[in-house]
Design a protein around this motif. Structure first.
Motif, PDB file in Angstrom:
ATOM      1  N   THR A   1       0.843  -1.180   0.000  1.00 26.83           N
ATOM      2  CA  THR A   1       0.000   0.000   0.000  1.00 26.83           C
ATOM      3  C   THR A   1       0.883   1.236   0.000  1.00 26.83           C
ATOM      4  O   THR A   1       2.098   1.146   0.278  1.00 26.83           O
ATOM      5  CB  THR A   1      -0.933   0.021   1.228  1.00 26.83           C
ATOM      6  OG1 THR A   1      -1.866   1.084   1.113  1.00 26.83           O
ATOM      7  CG2 THR A   1      -0.146   0.162   2.516  1.00 26.83           C
TER       8      THR A   1
ATOM      9  N   SER B   1      -2.346   0.338  10.149  1.00 25.07           N
ATOM     10  CA  SER B   1      -3.420   0.142   9.179  1.00 25.07           C
ATOM     11  C   SER B   1      -3.067   0.874   7.895  1.00 25.07           C
ATOM     12  O   SER B   1      -2.453   1.946   7.925  1.00 25.07           O
ATOM     13  CB  SER B   1      -4.757   0.644   9.721  1.00 25.07           C
ATOM     14  OG  SER B   1      -4.683   2.024  10.026  1.00 25.07           O
TER      15      SER B   1
ATOM     16  N   ASP C   1      -5.523   2.788   2.552  1.00 26.32           N
ATOM     17  CA  ASP C   1      -6.710   2.454   1.769  1.00 26.32           C
ATOM     18  C   ASP C   1      -7.722   1.637   2.573  1.00 26.32           C
ATOM     19  O   ASP C   1      -8.799   1.306   2.087  1.00 26.32           O
ATOM     20  CB  ASP C   1      -6.343   1.704   0.491  1.00 26.32           C
ATOM     21  CG  ASP C   1      -5.577   0.414   0.762  1.00 26.32           C
ATOM     22  OD1 ASP C   1      -5.634  -0.089   1.892  1.00 26.32           O
ATOM     23  OD2 ASP C   1      -4.911  -0.084  -0.173  1.00 26.32           O
TER      24      ASP C   1
ATOM     25  N   TRP D   1      -7.578  -1.451   3.606  1.00 24.14           N
ATOM     26  CA  TRP D   1      -7.726  -2.862   3.279  1.00 24.14           C
ATOM     27  C   TRP D   1      -6.678  -3.766   3.906  1.00 24.14           C
ATOM     28  O   TRP D   1      -6.744  -4.976   3.763  1.00 24.14           O
ATOM     29  CB  TRP D   1      -7.696  -3.046   1.762  1.00 24.14           C
ATOM     30  CG  TRP D   1      -8.932  -2.542   1.110  1.00 24.14           C
ATOM     31  CD1 TRP D   1      -9.093  -1.352   0.455  1.00 24.14           C
ATOM     32  CD2 TRP D   1     -10.201  -3.190   1.065  1.00 24.14           C
ATOM     33  NE1 TRP D   1     -10.371  -1.216   0.004  1.00 24.14           N
ATOM     34  CE2 TRP D   1     -11.085  -2.339   0.364  1.00 24.14           C
ATOM     35  CE3 TRP D   1     -10.684  -4.404   1.554  1.00 24.14           C
ATOM     36  CZ2 TRP D   1     -12.421  -2.667   0.137  1.00 24.14           C
ATOM     37  CZ3 TRP D   1     -12.010  -4.720   1.322  1.00 24.14           C
ATOM     38  CH2 TRP D   1     -12.858  -3.860   0.624  1.00 24.14           C
ATOM     39  N   GLY D   2      -5.735  -3.212   4.574  1.00 23.89           N
ATOM     40  CA  GLY D   2      -4.695  -4.058   5.161  1.00 23.89           C
ATOM     41  C   GLY D   2      -4.253  -3.546   6.513  1.00 23.89           C
ATOM     42  O   GLY D   2      -4.377  -2.347   6.824  1.00 23.89           O
TER      43      GLY D   2
ATOM     44  N   SER E   1     -10.401 -14.306   9.794  1.00 18.62           N
ATOM     45  CA  SER E   1     -10.062 -13.020   9.186  1.00 18.62           C
ATOM     46  C   SER E   1      -8.664 -12.565   9.548  1.00 18.62           C
ATOM     47  O   SER E   1      -8.187 -11.558   9.032  1.00 18.62           O
ATOM     48  CB  SER E   1     -11.069 -11.948   9.610  1.00 18.62           C
ATOM     49  OG  SER E   1     -11.022 -11.753  11.007  1.00 18.62           O
TER      50      SER E   1
ATOM     51  N   GLN F   1      -8.695 -11.782   1.356  1.00 23.94           N
ATOM     52  CA  GLN F   1     -10.071 -12.019   0.948  1.00 23.94           C
ATOM     53  C   GLN F   1     -10.979 -11.945   2.172  1.00 23.94           C
ATOM     54  O   GLN F   1     -10.513 -11.918   3.315  1.00 23.94           O
ATOM     55  CB  GLN F   1     -10.202 -13.405   0.288  1.00 23.94           C
ATOM     56  CG  GLN F   1      -9.244 -13.654  -0.862  1.00 23.94           C
ATOM     57  CD  GLN F   1      -9.531 -12.772  -2.060  1.00 23.94           C
ATOM     58  OE1 GLN F   1     -10.683 -12.375  -2.290  1.00 23.94           O
ATOM     59  NE2 GLN F   1      -8.499 -12.447  -2.827  1.00 23.94           N
ATOM     60  N   SER F   2     -12.272 -11.935   1.946  1.00 27.04           N
ATOM     61  CA  SER F   2     -13.216 -11.929   3.066  1.00 27.04           C
ATOM     62  C   SER F   2     -13.123 -13.245   3.822  1.00 27.04           C
ATOM     63  O   SER F   2     -12.675 -14.265   3.281  1.00 27.04           O
ATOM     64  CB  SER F   2     -14.644 -11.715   2.561  1.00 27.04           C
ATOM     65  OG  SER F   2     -15.082 -12.825   1.811  1.00 27.04           O
TER      66      SER F   2
END
Length: 394
Positions: free
Chosen positions: A124, A156, A159, A161-162, A191, A212-213
């Motif tokens: 990221t 974190s 974006d 997402w990570g 998760s 992924q989810s």
């Protein structure tokens, strides 16, 4: 755990961010020991040979109607929005803890991994290092971790997402059950994926979020990426060369009892005597770092729930931390109150600017009382006073 400013779904998301690596490790009952007065801490050995850098940690939270036959602290509105005075004598100020544990990385997680290193491994553009505060789901756990010489760094991605987590504790304070459960790559939380290593006499745990989810099965490609991220996190800690040294806990810190021992005092003060322990939700304190802290009795989370009234009470007990800093209190919207055994602060819900938690001090010890938002501050004061009385008598 509950914070009334968040929905159940938001709580789960917050916990994924703040308590990353929350694998459901069974309580290490056999390995829990009395709170220690001589602990070990982690220091960073860096630069020239023989140069030790001391450090500090980062870790990353309807009123009953039955009468209570105990004195009631009376909270009354004030013309000033910054204080909630009552009609009692002002309590004596509580002095902060004078003994500061030596812990890892001098309070700077970038001594283990720089923000740019973490951003690169998360693929990221930028990351943000999270702070720890009084309104966290588990409040100010970095201070509790410091009592044991522990640290926790959570980043974190910009974006959203990570994320990445790095925890470190002296091996001597880590229960064997936690150590064994974290030695290999594991994604049992669905998760979160994590792995721990022993670096000399220090236990280091790394965790990252899935690509992924949680509902999607994990393929070999995703597993390989996550395992590589964990390796890079652990390599960063290894290059810092952590070692364990002795630290000291404040001698007047509470001896934290099992939650069940506080049940009679809590439920009587709450207005539902004899209610069982429980919590109306599944957002509960968990994870490897939490197990380490609870096993050593430097923190505990307790909850009782009266199904008939729908009222619950949560306690977070944190011995030996001292009075929060002005910056911490300000960030939590704290309003000082009196009528408690020591200093007290109502913590403000930023959504509706109403007090929703009570932080009560006794010497160097902290107690946080949380309930539904519509439970009165007076009731929270009763609960806090009853619990502090029990803890001070031990």
């Amino acid at each position: 755990m509950n914070d009334d400013q968040l929905s159940a779904a938001e709580h789960d998301a917050m916990r994924s961010r703040l308590m990353a690596g929350t694998k459901q490790i069974k309580p290490a009952g056999a390995h829990r020991r009395a709170i220690i007065t001589s602990t070990v801490a982690v220091v960073l050995v860096a630069g020239l040979a023989g140069t030790a850098i001391g450090a500090s940690s980062f870790l990353r939270m309807g009123e009953a109607t039955e009468p209570i036959a105990t004195p009631t602290p009376t909270f009354s509105p004030s013309a000033s929005p910054s204080a909630v005075p009552i009609e009692t004598a002002t309590p004596s100020p509580t002095e902060p803890v004078t003994t500061t544990p030596r812990v890892a990385f001098d309070g700077d997680c970038n001594r283990a991994l720089s923000d740019s290193d973490v951003a690169a491994l998360l693929d990221t553009s930028a990351v943000e290092l999270a702070e720890s505060g009084l309104r966290d789901v588990e409040p100010s756990l970095r201070e509790s971790a410091a009592v044991l010489g522990g640290l926790s760094c959570y980043w974190s991605s910009s974006d959203g997402w990570g994320w990445a987590l790095l925890d470190a504790y002296p091996l001597s304070v880590v229960p064997e059950s936690v150590d064994l459960a974290t030695r290999s790559f594991d994604c049992s939380n669905t998760s979160t994926c994590g792995r721990a290593e022993i670096l000399g006499d220090v236990w280091v745990y790394a965790a990252v979020g899935r690509l992924q989810s949680a509902e999607q099965p994990m393929g070999d490609d995703e597993r390989a990426v996550l395992d590589e991220r964990l390796t890079r996190l652990l390599d960063g800690a290894r290059s810092a060369g952590p070692v364990a040294v002795a630290g000291v806990l404040s001698p007047d810190a509470w001896q934290v009892p099992p939650c069940v021992d506080l049940g009679e005092a809590v439920t009587a003060a709450a207005g539902f005597p004899g209610a069982p322990m429980g919590f109306p939700g599944d957002s509960l304190a968990s994870g490897p770092s939490w197990e380490v802290l609870v096993a050593n009795r430097v923190v505990d989370w307790c909850s009782w729930y009266d199904e008939a009234s729908g009222v619950f009470v949560e306690l977070v007990i944190q011995p030996g931390l001292g009075v929060p800093s002005e910056a911490e209190l300000s960030a939590a919207g704290a309003q000082e109150v009196s009528g408690l055994p020591g200093q007290g602060f109502l913590l403000t819900n930023p959504r509706n600017m109403t007090p929703s938690r009570l932080l009560a001090m006794s010497g160097p010890n902290r107690l946080t009382v949380s309930t539904q938002a519509d439970v009165s501050p007076e009731r929270r004061g009763l609960i806090a006073s009853a619990v502090i009385s029990e803890l001070n008598a031990r």
